[in-house]
Design a protein around this motif. Structure first.
Motif, PDB file in Angstrom:
ATOM      1  N   HIS A 499      40.318  49.836  46.260  1.00  0.00           N
ATOM      2  CA  HIS A 499      40.063  48.526  46.062  1.00  0.00           C
ATOM      3  C   HIS A 499      39.710  48.181  44.720  1.00  0.00           C
ATOM      4  N   GLN A 500      38.462  49.932  44.367  1.00  0.00           N
ATOM      5  CA  GLN A 500      38.869  49.319  42.437  1.00  0.00           C
ATOM      6  C   GLN A 500      39.329  49.527  42.006  1.00  0.00           C
ATOM      7  N   GLN A 503      42.097  47.051  41.052  1.00  0.00           N
ATOM      8  CA  GLN A 503      41.705  46.407  40.406  1.00  0.00           C
ATOM      9  C   GLN A 503      41.325  46.832  38.806  1.00  0.00           C
ATOM     10  N   ASN A 504      41.028  48.181  38.663  1.00  0.00           N
ATOM     11  CA  ASN A 504      40.930  48.599  37.616  1.00  0.00           C
ATOM     12  C   ASN A 504      42.133  47.913  37.085  1.00  0.00           C
ATOM     13  N   LEU A 506      45.419  46.343  37.390  1.00  0.00           N
ATOM     14  CA  LEU A 506      44.895  44.998  36.765  1.00  0.00           C
ATOM     15  C   LEU A 506      43.608  44.417  35.743  1.00  0.00           C
ATOM     16  N   ASP A 507      42.311  45.134  35.380  1.00  0.00           N
ATOM     17  CA  ASP A 507      42.410  44.363  34.590  1.00  0.00           C
ATOM     18  C   ASP A 507      42.181  45.376  32.896  1.00  0.00           C
ATOM     19  N   THR A 529      41.448  47.729  51.300  1.00  0.00           N
ATOM     20  CA  THR A 529      40.559  46.720  50.194  1.00  0.00           C
ATOM     21  C   THR A 529      39.960  46.713  51.040  1.00  0.00           C
ATOM     22  N   LYS A 532      38.480  40.175  47.728  1.00  0.00           N
ATOM     23  CA  LYS A 532      39.234  39.612  46.899  1.00  0.00           C
ATOM     24  C   LYS A 532      39.821  40.429  46.183  1.00  0.00           C
ATOM     25  N   PHE A 533      41.352  40.558  45.424  1.00  0.00           N
ATOM     26  CA  PHE A 533      40.819  41.229  43.701  1.00  0.00           C
ATOM     27  C   PHE A 533      40.811  39.519  43.326  1.00  0.00           C
ATOM     28  N   GLN A 534      40.513  40.138  41.327  1.00  0.00           N
ATOM     29  CA  GLN A 534      40.803  38.883  41.204  1.00  0.00           C
ATOM     30  C   GLN A 534      41.744  39.396  39.828  1.00  0.00           C
ATOM     31  N   VAL A 535      42.506  38.340  39.610  1.00  0.00           N
ATOM     32  CA  VAL A 535      43.495  37.901  38.663  1.00  0.00           C
ATOM     33  C   VAL A 535      43.122  36.470  37.866  1.00  0.00           C
ATOM     34  N   PHE A 565      43.577  37.504  47.223  1.00  0.00           N
ATOM     35  CA  PHE A 565      43.993  37.708  45.769  1.00  0.00           C
ATOM     36  C   PHE A 565      43.717  36.025  45.546  1.00  0.00           C
TER      37      PHE A 565
END
Length: 876
Positions: A499-500, A503-504, A506-507, A529, A532-535, A565
């Motif tokens: 999961h991370q 997210q990394n 995406l960041d 996962t 939730k992933f944050q966009v 998401f």
């Protein structure tokens, strides 16, 4: 007020049976299938995806005893009609030599010359170029071959499986009828809609645009809307000339009608809201046998199962979504070793009652199997199945062996963990002690590890190492390949599958300052996962390798984990495409569990996503200009997708749901989370199958919204389509003053009982706490409803009705097969149209009025039931 009949509803003969009796000779499989094709309006096909030249006049009149003129496609196809058997056209198991006769003809025979060694060949035919049935068996043939057709009505003939075809000749049956019907009159344009006068006794109409066939329509059609006409560009207008020909039962066509010309002014095109043609047509135009183009090939029973591929015109049965897989019902396969076909019935918690088509195949003893013949190349298999629950709930695990052409490939892993709920119908739980069972099926998938050619056999078999008992509902076949990173310089990739890691990535895309990074590419793999992933901050493209390859999994050791998401409005314009989400939900929990849980965002695309074992795929509150397309939604515990709270200008197109636990496709004009009027949404080309709680399509309020080309089949307890102004206790807009439009609905085997014994129809019109008005239904075919076809109902509070049904018009509606149910609700069944006089205790009769135009009622126990003095049904 009662019922006013201005004219008697037209009735038509009952359709021919759709499958031959068990054990009947398969070489005549076309008889019942093509009869059903013709009688159910399958000729109402949108030809937008390709064009076919009309046959020469001589062919149209059936002159001469020689072979009919044909237009051949395939590699070197002309050499199969040049009189020299030594020169040949080339084909393969997936690219066939195909002949187009220009119009539907009744054929006597097809003669082939097959040079060289024997080839495994099957002759297949179609009236519309998309749905093919077998005209012969599939076996080795060589030399001069004559295949008798005994008057089969066919327009397209293809030689499936042949690698070389030296000569191909098609001969018309001596029907004695060569006289063309009368030419259609009164041809005119009303905007984009072409209209003409009905000709008594004809079998249908063919519409041509600029001399190319665009639609074949049934006998009742008197209009056709061109949703694919050329649009004027910003600088230049464009035009198209339409003509109409009548067609009789022998396939004879009339001369062209007078032309009607449509001019589209510069800048007037509106591609966003335009009807999207089925993508399979592209393959047909090239003469290719793609998976989507051959959904119905193989057998008469397969055609029955693959009825998803039908019209594009608003007067025919709905096509629904055009998905990239072939679905074949288990009862259409071969049951062997003592395997049994169960059904049909419509009982909740029953293997047949909860199955697609209300039938399934059971495998209980070692050696029992169900076998399918592939219509096109495939390298995957998905199946809907049921295996028993554990005695205390929680599910069991098992395997079922898969064979290809008699060779064992690998076992298919199955679990009933996500199926089997019990007790109260509105809120069932995972406890067998709570009451009767429901939601007893689930799905499983398998990568076959190799490409399986068309014409192969795929068998699901219970062997000694398969310890459970099984029910198989259907299978999907799909050929897939992974999509690579579109640009390694523009799309970053996660460092791993956690999961991370995602997210990394995406960041990293969000924080890029070079302007080169567009988004994140998710390579093939199983991603873990847990939240939730944050966009946020900027638009991002999240692209996977495809839903068979990029797969997110919720933690296997947990239940009901909220994954997916979230995005804020800084991410407006983002894209999410090409991956799957497999959740771990085992019951419904309102609030979490949505793969895409969005609010106050816009311009986002969600494409080619596979969601399973979640609560919803998508919940959008005040989300505008969103596009949701090409998604598959399966085995959810609530809605497939829901637009609410002022969500406007959205496009929901070409999505399929299977077994959702609430409305499959919903629009709810609530106001509890912001937003205002909910307008200008287009829901089109959608298929809903096997909804186990609520409706296939549900619309609660709003205005200027359009729902078109939608197919709903096999709802378990509720209506196929719900049109309701009930607010559920939330602030909400009712319907109107702008119209809400429903076009080209196909509803099969829908309805059921819920809420302590209330029965539900194919289409439920419920005037309740908010205004119910400005409703337009333009083209609907309701077939074999569980209790009734269309039901009008009004909500009562304190013994008084709330809002009446107003300004409601339904045109070109067909309702057939509403029978007495024979169950405890028999007295509330068998009605084609019902103004409900007493839905349940504390309620009262329907209030208001509705008008029907172009209504067809057939094979119903009672066509119209209206014993009220408060509701008026007008039939024009």
């Amino acid at each position: 007020m009662g019922t006013t009949r201005r004219t008697t509803p037209r009735t038509t003969p009952r359709a021919a049976p759709r499958s031959s009796p068990r054990g009947a000779p398969r070489r005549r499989a076309w008889r019942s299938v093509l009869a059903a094709v013709l009688s159910t309006g399958l000729l109402a096909t949108g030809w937008q995806a390709f064009s076919a030249e009309a046959a020469p006049d001589g062919a149209a009149a059936g002159k001469g005893a020689g072979p009919l003129p044909v237009h051949l496609t395939g590699d070197g196809a002309a050499r199969a009609h040049d009189g020299d058997p030594r020169s040949y056209a080339k084909g393969s198991t997936s690219r066939w030599v195909r002949a187009d006769l220009g119009a539907t003809r009744r054929l006597d025979r097809v003669e082939l010359k097959l040079p060289g060694k024997a080839q495994r060949v099957q002759l297949q035919g179609s009236v519309n170029g998309r749905d093919f049935v077998e005209l012969s068996d599939a076996r080795a043939r060589k030399g001069e071959v004559t295949l008798r057709l005994d008057g089969a009505p066919v327009r397209y003939v293809r030689v499936a499986g042949a690698h070389r075809v030296g000569e191909l000749a098609v001969y018309r049956a001596k029907s004695g009828d060569t006289a063309p019907p009368k030419t259609p009159r009164g041809v005119r344009l009303d905007g984009a809609t072409l209209r003409w006068e009905r000709i008594p006794g004809v079998a249908g109409y063919d519409v041509y645009a600029d001399g190319r066939l665009r639609a074949g329509l049934p006998a009742k059609a008197t209009r056709w809307k061109d949703t694919m006409a050329p649009g004027g560009t910003a600088r230049k207008a464009d035009s198209v000339d339409y003509t109409v020909r009548a067609r009789d039962a022998a396939g004879n066509q009339s001369p062209d009608s007078r032309a009607a010309t449509r001019t589209v002014a510069a800048g007037e095109s509106s591609p966003r809201a335009a009807f999207k043609p089925p993508r399979s047509g592209a393959g047909l135009a090239k003469g290719a046998g793609s998976t989507k183009a051959t959904k119905a090939a193989g057998s008469a029973e397969t055609v029955k199962a693959a009825k998803t591929v039908k019209g594009g015109a608003t007067t025919g049965a709905a096509t629904g979504a055009d998905m990239p897989y072939t679905t074949v019902e288990a009862e259409a396969g071969t049951a062997g070793g003592g395997a049994q076909v169960v059904g049909a019935n419509r009982k909740i918690g029953d293997l047949a009652g909860e199955a697609s088509g209300r039938k399934a195949v059971t495998l209980k003893e070692t050696g029992q199997y169900v076998e399918f013949t592939t219509a096109a190349e495939t390298n995957t298999l998905a199946t809907r199945f049921s295996i028993p629950d554990a005695p205390g709930g929680g599910g069991t695990n098992a395997t079922l062996n898969v064979y290809v052409d008699g060779e064992k490939v690998k076992p298919l892993d199955l679990t009933s963990k996500y199926a089997w709920l019990y007790g109260a119908e509105a809120s069932p739980v995972n406890n067998p002690g709570a009451g009767p069972a429901r939601h007893i099926y689930d799905e499983a998938q398998l990568d076959l590890g190799r490409t399986v050619p068309a014409g192969s056999t795929v068998r699901l078999q219970k062997d000694a190492d398969n310890s459970s008992s099984y029910a198989i509902d259907f299978v999907d076949f799909e050929k897939v390949s992974a999509t690579p990173n579109p640009d390694s310089g523009a799309f970053v990739e996660p460092a791993g599958f956690g999961h991370q890691d995602v997210q990394n990535a995406l960041d990293q895309a969000r924080m890029d300052t070079t302007g080169k990074i567009q988004g994140v590419y998710l390579p093939p793999g199983d991603y873990q996962t847990s939240s939730k992933f944050q966009v946020y901050g900027k638009p991002v493209k999240v692209i996977g390798a495809g839903p068979w390859f990029t797969r997110f999994h919720a933690p296997s050791g947990q239940e009901n984990t909220d994954v997916g998401f979230r995005a804020d409005n800084g991410a407006n314009g983002s894209t999410f495409a090409g991956f799957a989400y497999f959740g771990n939900y085992t019951s419904r929990i309102d609030g979490p569990g949505k793969v895409f849980d969005f609010q106050n965002v816009s311009g986002i695309t969600i494409e080619n996503i596979w969601a399973e074992h979640m609560v919803c795929l998508y919940w959008g509150a005040n989300t505008d200009r969103m596009t949701l397309k090409d998604n598959r939604i399966r085995n959810t515990f609530a809605d497939g997708l829901n637009m609410t709270n002022g969500s406007s200008d959205n496009l929901v197109t070409n999505n399929e749901t299977r077994s959702t636990g609430d409305d499959s496709f919903a629009l709810f004009s609530a106001l509890d989370s912001g937003g205002g009027e909910q307008t200008n949404n287009v829901y089109e080309n959608l298929t809903s199958k096997l909804t186990w709680r609520a409706a296939g399509l549900a619309v609660y309020g709003g205005q200027l919204n359009t729902f078109r080309n939608i197919r709903v089949t096999d709802t378990l307890v509720y209506s196929g389509v719900t049109i309701s102004s009930l607010d559920f206790g939330f602030p909400m807009n009712g319907f109107g003053p702008g119209q809400t439009t429903f076009e080209n609905l196909g509803i099969e085997r829908a309805g059921g009982h819920f809420w302590n014994g209330q029965t539900f129809p194919g289409i439920w019109m419920f005037s309740a706490s908010k205004p119910f008005k400005a409703i337009r239904v333009k083209g609907a075919e309701i077939t074999d409803p569980t209790y009734h076809g269309i039901m009008f109902q009004t909500n009562y509070v304190g013994g008084q009705p709330q809002n009446p049904v107003e300004d409601t018009e339904l045109s070109d509606v067909t309702i057939s097969g509403a029978k007495r149910s024979g169950d405890e609700y028999d007295h509330k069944s068998g009605f084609g149209i019902w103004a409900n006089e007493m839905p349940e205790a504390g309620q009262g009769p329907a209030v208001g009025q509705a008008t029907f135009r172009g209504l067809t009622l057939r094979d119903n126990a009672e066509d119209v039931r209206n014993t009220t003095s408060t509701f008026k049904v007008t039939i024009e």
